[in-house]
Design a protein around this motif. Structure first.
Motif, mmCIF file in Angstrom:
data_model
loop_
_atom_site.group_PDB
_atom_site.id
_atom_site.type_symbol
_atom_site.label_atom_id
_atom_site.label_comp_id
_atom_site.label_asym_id
_atom_site.label_seq_id
_atom_site.Cartn_x
_atom_site.Cartn_y
_atom_site.Cartn_z
ATOM 1 N N LYS A 196 7.917 83.233 14.189
ATOM 2 C CA LYS A 196 8.309 84.639 14.173
ATOM 3 C C LYS A 196 9.720 84.772 13.611
ATOM 4 O O LYS A 196 10.641 84.090 14.034
ATOM 5 N N SER B 264 9.032 75.216 21.905
ATOM 6 C CA SER B 264 10.411 75.190 22.372
ATOM 7 C C SER B 264 10.996 73.803 22.160
ATOM 8 O O SER B 264 10.275 72.794 22.095
ATOM 9 N N GLN C 238 8.016 81.978 18.725
ATOM 10 C CA GLN C 238 6.598 82.277 18.714
ATOM 11 C C GLN C 238 6.001 81.819 17.386
ATOM 12 O O GLN C 238 6.560 82.094 16.328
ATOM 13 N N SER D 103 13.578 78.411 21.110
ATOM 14 C CA SER D 103 12.132 78.605 21.200
ATOM 15 C C SER D 103 11.713 79.609 20.143
ATOM 16 O O SER D 103 12.536 80.370 19.626
ATOM 17 N N GLU E 242 3.817 79.698 21.836
ATOM 18 C CA GLU E 242 5.257 79.462 21.806
ATOM 19 C C GLU E 242 5.553 77.967 21.730
ATOM 20 O O GLU E 242 4.883 77.155 22.369
#
Length: 267
Positions: A30, A259, A23, A21, A257
């Motif tokens: 990220k 995933s 962000q 996952s 987010e």
């Protein structure tokens, strides 16, 4: 359709890290391409000129970064905000923080190089004919997120194998988000994707270069594929892009987010 895999590249040009996952921030996933190797003059380096970057593992840690190569490793603290230098990446200049890794990297890349970090004070706004306004971006080539599909890789590999070549892995294209789907080149017709709460604008086909011929473990150049096959079956028809394309560059519009396994919706 679902997310097949997610990948970040902590240091531009070094090995990818597979994640479950991530962000999605305005500048991209990220931890993706926030670190950069530059030469003595502050100009960015990539696998185009230094394919041996692919032999270096880079892992984000709680305090900074860990680099390893051929059994040797170094822990690098995230630099403070005081020690900085101007670096050049394509047509952008960025005021980046200086990290302490020059000796380790210079020994492996065959010349004086330095490592810099894009902290919160380092701003890179990318102006483009593909977006209505300048967009924030990491040390990625031009856009925050790269999306590819399993369907397009299957179409590409069918052509490569039909012409006597060996199939190539998705890692050659260094994507961030891989979408599991059927069909040949479906992303050519997508303009907006929703993954969970995240919304991405797909703004530009990704034109491909010699990096796609580079083995992402050894750094070796592997011949003409996949560029030769893409030249046969998937050249750009847009006059603004001169060359072959694979995948789509994207700009986040709603953050959140993503995933592996999450449904992907075409908006």
């Amino acid at each position: 359709m679902r997310v097949a895999s997610l990948h970040i590249h902590p240091v531009k040009g070094m090995r990818a890290v597979d994640v479950d996952s991530a962000q999605v921030e305005a500048r991209g996933l990220k931890g993706d391409r926030r670190w950069l190797v530059v030469d003595a003059d502050g100009k960015f380096l990539t696998q185009r000129s230094h394919p041996q970057l692919a032999t270096i593992d880079a892992t984000v840690t709680a305090t900074g970064l860990r680099l390893s190569s051929n059994g040797n490793a170094i822990a690098i603290d995230r630099p403070d905000r005081k020690s900085r230098r101007r670096v050049v990446i394509w047509d952008s200049e960025v005021d980046a923080a200086i990290a302490d890794a020059s000796d380790f990297l210079s020994a492996r890349l065959g010349g004086e190089v330095h490592l810099v970090f894009m902290d919160d004070d380092a701003i890179r706004m990318k102006d483009s004919v593909w977006t209505p306004k300048p967009e924030p971006v990491s040390f990625a080539d031009a856009f925050p997120v790269l999306v590819t599909t399993t369907g397009s890789l299957a179409a590409l590999n069918r052509d490569i194998e039909a012409n006597g070549g060996a199939p190539v892995p998705m890692a050659r294209f260094r994507p961030n988000i891989v979408v599991d789907c059927d069909g040949d080149w479906p992303e050519d017709h997508w303009r907006k994707l929703k993954i969970g709460d995240v919304v991405l604008d797909l703004v530009k086909p990704s034109d491909r270069c010699i990096v796609t011929t580079t083995d992402q473990q050894s750094g070796a150049r592997m011949g003409k594929e996949p560029l030769a096959s893409l030249a046969r079956i998937h050249r750009s028809t847009d006059p603004r892009i001169n060359g072959v394309i694979f995948g789509m560059n994207a700009v986040p519009r709603i953050l959140g987010e993503v995933s592996v396994g999450a449904p992907v919706e075409i908006l």
